[in-house]
Design a protein around this motif. Structure first.
Motif, mmCIF file in Angstrom:
data_model
loop_
_atom_site.group_PDB
_atom_site.id
_atom_site.type_symbol
_atom_site.label_atom_id
_atom_site.label_comp_id
_atom_site.label_asym_id
_atom_site.label_seq_id
_atom_site.Cartn_x
_atom_site.Cartn_y
_atom_site.Cartn_z
ATOM 1 N N SER A 201 -18.885 97.200 -36.659
ATOM 2 C CA SER A 201 -19.701 96.947 -35.475
ATOM 3 C C SER A 201 -20.090 95.477 -35.338
ATOM 4 C CB SER A 201 -20.968 97.815 -35.514
ATOM 5 O OG SER A 201 -21.696 97.564 -36.719
ATOM 6 N N LYS B 274 -7.257 98.838 -36.265
ATOM 7 C CA LYS B 274 -7.624 99.981 -35.430
ATOM 8 C C LYS B 274 -8.224 101.127 -36.236
ATOM 9 C CE LYS B 274 -7.321 100.294 -31.662
ATOM 10 N NZ LYS B 274 -8.314 99.882 -30.615
ATOM 11 N N LEU C 9 -8.844 93.995 -27.361
ATOM 12 C CA LEU C 9 -9.724 93.103 -26.608
ATOM 13 C C LEU C 9 -11.190 93.284 -27.012
ATOM 14 C CD1 LEU C 9 -8.271 93.131 -22.964
ATOM 15 C CD2 LEU C 9 -8.286 91.244 -24.605
ATOM 16 N N LYS C 10 -11.611 94.507 -27.185
ATOM 17 C CA LYS C 10 -13.004 94.762 -27.562
ATOM 18 C C LYS C 10 -13.296 94.209 -28.950
ATOM 19 C CE LYS C 10 -14.741 98.758 -26.588
ATOM 20 N NZ LYS C 10 -15.071 100.219 -26.627
ATOM 21 N N GLU C 11 -12.357 94.444 -29.895
ATOM 22 C CA GLU C 11 -12.555 93.981 -31.272
ATOM 23 C C GLU C 11 -12.519 92.459 -31.369
ATOM 24 O OE1 GLU C 11 -10.730 96.430 -30.362
ATOM 25 O OE2 GLU C 11 -11.092 98.181 -31.641
ATOM 26 N N TYR C 12 -11.761 91.802 -30.474
ATOM 27 C CA TYR C 12 -11.653 90.347 -30.517
ATOM 28 C C TYR C 12 -12.808 89.651 -29.796
ATOM 29 C CZ TYR C 12 -7.147 89.617 -32.793
ATOM 30 O OH TYR C 12 -6.143 89.528 -33.721
ATOM 31 N N ASN C 13 -13.644 90.400 -29.137
ATOM 32 C CA ASN C 13 -14.783 89.820 -28.432
ATOM 33 C C ASN C 13 -15.771 89.218 -29.433
ATOM 34 O OD1 ASN C 13 -16.509 89.180 -26.270
ATOM 35 N ND2 ASN C 13 -17.635 91.098 -26.537
ATOM 36 N N ARG D 209 -16.541 91.489 -38.684
ATOM 37 C CA ARG D 209 -15.204 91.666 -38.113
ATOM 38 C C ARG D 209 -14.406 90.365 -38.197
ATOM 39 N NH1 ARG D 209 -16.796 93.971 -33.860
ATOM 40 N NH2 ARG D 209 -16.761 92.208 -32.431
#
Length: 220
Positions: free
Chosen positions: A116, A111, A86-90, A121
């Motif tokens: 950053s 993962k 969820l954090k990476e897809y933000n 990303r």
């Protein structure tokens, strides 16, 4: 970040997805599945082991509802993958595409990456997911065409699904040697074969295991 970097990341995935996609294409051809259906499964379902299972279920005359339920249960782990990212897809671009094409292997790579910036990303996630999807689809196409050109006895090839799951179980057991879970899974499998009709065997056995784990999860 260059495309060359992402392509290098995708090479190990290619070495797994393309040959397995070829195997799926050959199996689909040998079972009389049309090119359209085989490619649609690989391009839209994009389910890996679940696709092999679908062919076996369809060949056994299993209904669409049962196939949907089993496919969902087999791929249920992807729900937890998504939660872990969820954090990476933000702020990610092409989010729906990246959600739909997330797999075990791409999740593992994502993962391990320490990225950053959202733009960087997005670039890596989108291209890696696309290349992985492309390898699987191309493998299916090559396998289907090869299956039509190569005239060999392919009887028993459908066992590749069973063999694949056996390998997965062995690898999971090697990482976590839980004899209780292994025994329970084998027990419910035997119960399913002995007591359930063929069409309900897979769903029924998995449901029994799921209920058992929920009830006794603190003791396993």
């Amino acid at each position: 970040m260059s495309f060359n970097y992402v392509f290098k990341l995708s090479i190990p995935i290619f070495m797994g997805y393309f040959p397995l996609g070829v195997a799926f294409g050959i199996l689909a051809n040998s079972m009389g599945v049309s090119t359209l259906i085989a490619m649609t499964l690989s391009m839209l379902a994009y389910g890996g082991a679940a696709q092999f299972m679908m062919l076996s279920l369809f060949s056994a005359g299993t209904g669409l509802v049962e196939v949907f339920i089993v496919s969902y249960l087999v791929n249920l782990r992807h729900t937890f993958y998504a939660l872990a990212l969820l954090k990476e897809y933000n702020g990610l671009k092409f989010r729906l595409f990246n959600i739909a094409t997330l797999t075990d292997e791409t999740f593992a790579i994502f993962k391990t990456l320490k990225i950053s910036g959202a733009a960087e990303r997005s670039f890596i996630f989108t291209w890696l997911n696309f290349l992985s999807w492309l390898y699987w689809a191309l493998g299916t196409l090559v396998g289907y065409v090869a299956g039509g050109l190569i005239k060999v006895d392919m009887s028993g090839l459908e066992f590749s699904l069973t063999a694949l799951f056996i390998v997965i179980v062995i690898e999971m057991f090697k990482n976590d040697k839980n004899f209780k879970v292994l025994f329970v899974a084998c027990f419910f499998g035997v119960v399913g074969v002995a007591c359930m009709p063929a069409k309900a065997l897979l769903v029924g056995s998995m449901a029994l295991c799921f209920v058992f784990i929920l009830v006794f999860k603190e003791r396993l």
